[in-house]
Write an enzyme that holds these catalytic residues in place. Structure first.
Site, PDB file in Angstrom:
ATOM      1  N   GLY A  49      43.702  41.470  30.607  1.00  0.00           N
ATOM      2  CA  GLY A  49      44.158  42.321  31.705  1.00  0.00           C
ATOM      3  C   GLY A  49      44.419  41.474  32.944  1.00  0.00           C
ATOM      4  O   GLY A  49      44.751  40.297  32.849  1.00  0.00           O
ATOM      5  N   ARG A  50      44.206  42.087  34.091  1.00  0.00           N
ATOM      6  CA  ARG A  50      44.583  41.372  35.315  1.00  0.00           C
ATOM      7  C   ARG A  50      43.674  40.196  35.608  1.00  0.00           C
ATOM      8  O   ARG A  50      44.135  39.114  35.959  1.00  0.00           O
ATOM      9  CB  ARG A  50      44.670  42.360  36.459  1.00  0.00           C
ATOM     10  CG  ARG A  50      45.868  43.299  36.179  1.00  0.00           C
ATOM     11  CD  ARG A  50      46.021  44.382  37.164  1.00  0.00           C
ATOM     12  NE  ARG A  50      44.738  44.922  37.539  1.00  0.00           N
ATOM     13  CZ  ARG A  50      44.527  45.580  38.654  1.00  0.00           C
ATOM     14  NH1 ARG A  50      45.505  45.755  39.495  1.00  0.00           N
ATOM     15  NH2 ARG A  50      43.356  46.067  38.918  1.00  0.00           N
ATOM     16  N   VAL A  51      42.356  40.384  35.447  1.00  0.00           N
ATOM     17  CA  VAL A  51      41.451  39.255  35.692  1.00  0.00           C
ATOM     18  C   VAL A  51      41.656  38.194  34.602  1.00  0.00           C
ATOM     19  O   VAL A  51      41.799  37.001  34.887  1.00  0.00           O
ATOM     20  CB  VAL A  51      39.971  39.704  35.705  1.00  0.00           C
ATOM     21  CG1 VAL A  51      39.058  38.504  35.881  1.00  0.00           C
ATOM     22  CG2 VAL A  51      39.728  40.714  36.822  1.00  0.00           C
ATOM     23  N   VAL A 109      32.325  38.877  32.819  1.00  0.00           N
ATOM     24  CA  VAL A 109      32.940  39.295  34.086  1.00  0.00           C
ATOM     25  C   VAL A 109      32.989  40.830  34.188  1.00  0.00           C
ATOM     26  O   VAL A 109      32.997  41.408  35.265  1.00  0.00           O
ATOM     27  CB  VAL A 109      34.375  38.707  34.213  1.00  0.00           C
ATOM     28  CG1 VAL A 109      35.052  39.165  35.500  1.00  0.00           C
ATOM     29  CG2 VAL A 109      34.339  37.182  34.172  1.00  0.00           C
ATOM     30  N   THR A 110      32.994  41.495  33.039  1.00  0.00           N
ATOM     31  CA  THR A 110      33.114  42.956  33.001  1.00  0.00           C
ATOM     32  C   THR A 110      31.990  43.640  33.789  1.00  0.00           C
ATOM     33  O   THR A 110      30.834  43.233  33.711  1.00  0.00           O
ATOM     34  CB  THR A 110      33.064  43.428  31.528  1.00  0.00           C
ATOM     35  OG1 THR A 110      34.030  42.700  30.779  1.00  0.00           O
ATOM     36  CG2 THR A 110      33.350  44.920  31.414  1.00  0.00           C
ATOM     37  N   ASN A 158      32.103  50.439  28.990  1.00  0.00           N
ATOM     38  CA  ASN A 158      32.174  48.983  28.943  1.00  0.00           C
ATOM     39  C   ASN A 158      31.047  48.371  28.116  1.00  0.00           C
ATOM     40  O   ASN A 158      31.214  47.296  27.539  1.00  0.00           O
ATOM     41  CB  ASN A 158      32.200  48.410  30.363  1.00  0.00           C
ATOM     42  CG  ASN A 158      33.558  48.606  31.022  1.00  0.00           C
ATOM     43  OD1 ASN A 158      34.496  49.053  30.362  1.00  0.00           O
ATOM     44  ND2 ASN A 158      33.668  48.276  32.294  1.00  0.00           N
ATOM     45  N   ARG A 217      30.660  50.823  40.292  1.00  0.00           N
ATOM     46  CA  ARG A 217      30.681  49.972  39.098  1.00  0.00           C
ATOM     47  C   ARG A 217      29.843  50.597  37.989  1.00  0.00           C
ATOM     48  O   ARG A 217      30.146  50.450  36.814  1.00  0.00           O
ATOM     49  CB  ARG A 217      30.162  48.574  39.439  1.00  0.00           C
ATOM     50  CG  ARG A 217      31.103  47.800  40.372  1.00  0.00           C
ATOM     51  CD  ARG A 217      30.546  46.434  40.717  1.00  0.00           C
ATOM     52  NE  ARG A 217      31.419  45.664  41.606  1.00  0.00           N
ATOM     53  CZ  ARG A 217      31.362  45.687  42.917  1.00  0.00           C
ATOM     54  NH1 ARG A 217      30.477  46.460  43.545  1.00  0.00           N
ATOM     55  NH2 ARG A 217      32.180  44.943  43.644  1.00  0.00           N
ATOM     56  N   HIS A 239      25.526  42.611  41.371  1.00  0.00           N
ATOM     57  CA  HIS A 239      26.890  42.754  41.856  1.00  0.00           C
ATOM     58  C   HIS A 239      27.128  44.237  42.125  1.00  0.00           C
ATOM     59  O   HIS A 239      27.516  44.987  41.260  1.00  0.00           O
ATOM     60  CB  HIS A 239      27.848  42.246  40.766  1.00  0.00           C
ATOM     61  CG  HIS A 239      29.274  42.216  41.189  1.00  0.00           C
ATOM     62  ND1 HIS A 239      29.691  41.612  42.348  1.00  0.00           N
ATOM     63  CD2 HIS A 239      30.395  42.697  40.595  1.00  0.00           C
ATOM     64  CE1 HIS A 239      31.008  41.735  42.447  1.00  0.00           C
ATOM     65  NE2 HIS A 239      31.453  42.390  41.397  1.00  0.00           N
ATOM     66  N   GLY A 255      39.981  40.023  26.720  1.00  0.00           N
ATOM     67  CA  GLY A 255      40.472  40.953  27.743  1.00  0.00           C
ATOM     68  C   GLY A 255      41.566  40.255  28.520  1.00  0.00           C
ATOM     69  O   GLY A 255      41.287  39.430  29.395  1.00  0.00           O
TER      70      GLY A 255
HETATM   71  P1  NAI Z   1      42.279  45.441  33.211  1.00  0.00           P
HETATM   72  O1  NAI Z   1      42.290  46.859  32.817  1.00  0.00           O
HETATM   73  O2  NAI Z   1      43.470  44.850  33.860  1.00  0.00           O
HETATM   74  O3  NAI Z   1      41.963  44.543  31.917  1.00  0.00           O
HETATM   75  C1  NAI Z   1      40.999  44.854  30.976  1.00  0.00           C
HETATM   76  C2  NAI Z   1      41.573  44.485  29.613  1.00  0.00           C
HETATM   77  O4  NAI Z   1      40.554  44.648  28.623  1.00  0.00           O
HETATM   78  C3  NAI Z   1      42.745  45.374  29.183  1.00  0.00           C
HETATM   79  O5  NAI Z   1      43.887  44.563  28.913  1.00  0.00           O
HETATM   80  C4  NAI Z   1      42.242  46.062  27.930  1.00  0.00           C
HETATM   81  O6  NAI Z   1      43.244  46.276  26.949  1.00  0.00           O
HETATM   82  C5  NAI Z   1      41.203  45.063  27.446  1.00  0.00           C
HETATM   83  N1  NAI Z   1      40.247  45.633  26.496  1.00  0.00           N
HETATM   84  C6  NAI Z   1      39.681  46.867  26.495  1.00  0.00           C
HETATM   85  N2  NAI Z   1      38.867  47.006  25.438  1.00  0.00           N
HETATM   86  C7  NAI Z   1      38.908  45.825  24.770  1.00  0.00           C
HETATM   87  C8  NAI Z   1      38.282  45.358  23.593  1.00  0.00           C
HETATM   88  N3  NAI Z   1      37.445  46.122  22.897  1.00  0.00           N
HETATM   89  N4  NAI Z   1      38.558  44.098  23.179  1.00  0.00           N
HETATM   90  C9  NAI Z   1      39.416  43.321  23.866  1.00  0.00           C
HETATM   91  N5  NAI Z   1      40.030  43.701  24.997  1.00  0.00           N
HETATM   92  C10 NAI Z   1      39.790  44.950  25.427  1.00  0.00           C
HETATM   93  O7  NAI Z   1      40.998  45.221  34.118  1.00  0.00           O
HETATM   94  P2  NAI Z   1      40.686  43.990  35.108  1.00  0.00           P
HETATM   95  O8  NAI Z   1      41.126  44.338  36.476  1.00  0.00           O
HETATM   96  O9  NAI Z   1      41.168  42.744  34.482  1.00  0.00           O
HETATM   97  O10 NAI Z   1      39.083  44.016  35.108  1.00  0.00           O
HETATM   98  C11 NAI Z   1      38.359  43.700  33.949  1.00  0.00           C
HETATM   99  C12 NAI Z   1      36.878  43.951  34.144  1.00  0.00           C
HETATM  100  O11 NAI Z   1      36.346  42.993  35.055  1.00  0.00           O
HETATM  101  C13 NAI Z   1      36.533  45.317  34.731  1.00  0.00           C
HETATM  102  O12 NAI Z   1      35.369  45.839  34.113  1.00  0.00           O
HETATM  103  C14 NAI Z   1      36.267  45.020  36.186  1.00  0.00           C
HETATM  104  O13 NAI Z   1      35.435  45.981  36.793  1.00  0.00           O
HETATM  105  C15 NAI Z   1      35.604  43.672  36.065  1.00  0.00           C
HETATM  106  N6  NAI Z   1      35.611  42.849  37.279  1.00  0.00           N
HETATM  107  C16 NAI Z   1      34.474  42.165  37.585  1.00  0.00           C
HETATM  108  C17 NAI Z   1      34.403  41.345  38.680  1.00  0.00           C
HETATM  109  C18 NAI Z   1      33.144  40.589  38.975  1.00  0.00           C
HETATM  110  O14 NAI Z   1      32.967  40.108  40.073  1.00  0.00           O
HETATM  111  N7  NAI Z   1      32.272  40.417  38.022  1.00  0.00           N
HETATM  112  C19 NAI Z   1      35.558  41.213  39.598  1.00  0.00           C
HETATM  113  C20 NAI Z   1      36.730  41.918  39.160  1.00  0.00           C
HETATM  114  C21 NAI Z   1      36.737  42.717  38.037  1.00  0.00           C
END
Ligand code: NAI
Length: 306
Positions: free
Chosen positions: A9-11, A116-117, A93, A86, A173, A7
């Site tokens: 993405g941003r994180v 983290v997801t 997810n 969430r 969380h 993944g």
């Molecule tokens: P984002 O949308 O920027 O990045 C997610 C990435 O996952 C995207 O680039 C997408 O193309 C990719 N993706 C989707 N399906 C996939 C697959 N089957 N295989 C590989 N990559 C795939 O989202 P962001 O902001 O980076 O957040 C990611 C996750 O982390 C979210 O579920 C968010 O809720 C969670 N999160 C958890 C936190 C925690 O404290 N545990 C804190 C912040 C975010």
């Protein structure tokens, strides 16, 4: 060492930057979007000479390129939109995390996994199930972030350096997380000596709502800088065998009277992963809050499997 981030993405991409710039490990960024992780990796590599680190960063859409990783971090999935909890992310997810875990473990059978997801505790449970890993080697990141938020709000309230504030947030969380205000201190001084109960209650509430506050402000996704920092701390403690005691979402086997559920508890993190789960003496109220939080995780585990 090598860390795979599934993944980009941003994180995921921010975490790649942190890991490389802290000089912790080489990084493999994997995403399903063609070209995207490759582009991000190239961008990060081009910063290498300026940031003065010597880590390789590669981007890929192919799990074969992740082989032999010491740590796999799973951030793949969709983030929240304003108004969503969430738990609304559950079904989408779940599929993504199960598939990603299976693919990643096939190429890195000795890796330690950090999920983290969101919804975090449920996704960590599903990844534990999908990989068949012993609980020492699979965990979720949430508590380090939630604690950092609580510490930030305490520091802002008192006008002190955030690094001087220490606090721990346990539980799931989500809205049912369990911030342990009783144990929060500023350089050893309990915050209960420094702040009124009503103010502490307000800071606890803001912590519970910490993720949503940012989602509402940004309108285009959730937090990622602090989540990436929090995850990098766990990666660092494992890779450098630092034995830090951190709140980690762990699969419980009877600790706190809880079994077969994933929830945030204090864990010692070293090169073996979760090397110890610390059992605190909780008050009745705190224990009750932890149980309520565990019950909701359990309900969502069941829902995800319907
Ligand atoms: P984002 O949308 O920027 O990045 C997610 C990435 O996952 C995207 O680039 C997408 O193309 C990719 N993706 C989707 N399906 C996939 C697959 N089957 N295989 C590989 N990559 C795939 O989202 P962001 O902001 O980076 O957040 C990611 C996750 O982390 C979210 O579920 C968010 O809720 C969670 N999160 C958890 C936190 C925690 O404290 N545990 C804190 C912040 C975010």
């Amino acid at each position: 060492p090598r860390v795979t981030i599934v993944g980009a993405g941003r994180v995921g991409s921010t975490l790649a930057q942190r890991i490389a710039e802290k000089n912790l490990a080489d990084v493999v960024l994997l995403d399903i979007i063609a070209g995207m992780p490759q582009g991000l990796a190239l961008d990060l590599v081009e910063a290498r000479g300026i940031e003065l680190h010597n880590r390789q960063i590669i981007g890929t859409n192919n799990y074969a390129d992740t082989s032999g990783s010491q740590i796999v971090v799973i951030t793949a999935g969709i983030p929240r939109k304003p108004g969503m909890s969430r738990d609304d992310l559950l079904k989408t997810n779940a599929k993504i995390v199960v598939e990603a875990s299976k693919n990643a473990i096939a190429h890195s059978p000795n890796a330690i996994f950090i999920v983290v997801t969101n919804p975090l505790d449920v996704m960590t449970y599903l990844a534990w199930e999908a990989t068949g890993l012993p609980r020492s080697r699979i965990m979720g990141m949430a508590g380090v972030l939630d604690s950092a938020r609580f510490e930030t709000f305490i520091a802002l309230e008192l006008g002190v350096l955030p690094a001087d504030v220490k606090a721990m947030v346990l539980g799931s969380h989500g809205d049912l997380m369990v911030p342990l205000s009783r144990y929060a201190t500023v350089n050893g001084i309990p915050i209960t000596e420094l702040l009124d109960a009503t103010i502490i209650a307000r800071l606890v509430e803001r912590t519970r709502n910490g993720g949503a506050e940012i989602v509402e402000l940004m309108q285009t996704g959730g937090a990622f800088f602090a989540p990436a920092s929090a995850t990098s701390v766990m990666v660092e403690s494992i890779l450098l065998n630092q034995s830090r005691l951190l709140p980690v979402a762990a699969y419980l086997q009877g600790e706190y009277g809880l079994e077969d559920v994933v929830i945030g508890v204090p864990c010692r993190l070293g090169c073996g992963g979760i090397e110890r789960v610390l059992e605190l003496n909780l008050t009745d109220e705190e224990r009750e809050a932890l149980y309520t939080s565990a019950q909701s995780v359990r309900k969502n585990i069941e829902r995800s499997q319907e």
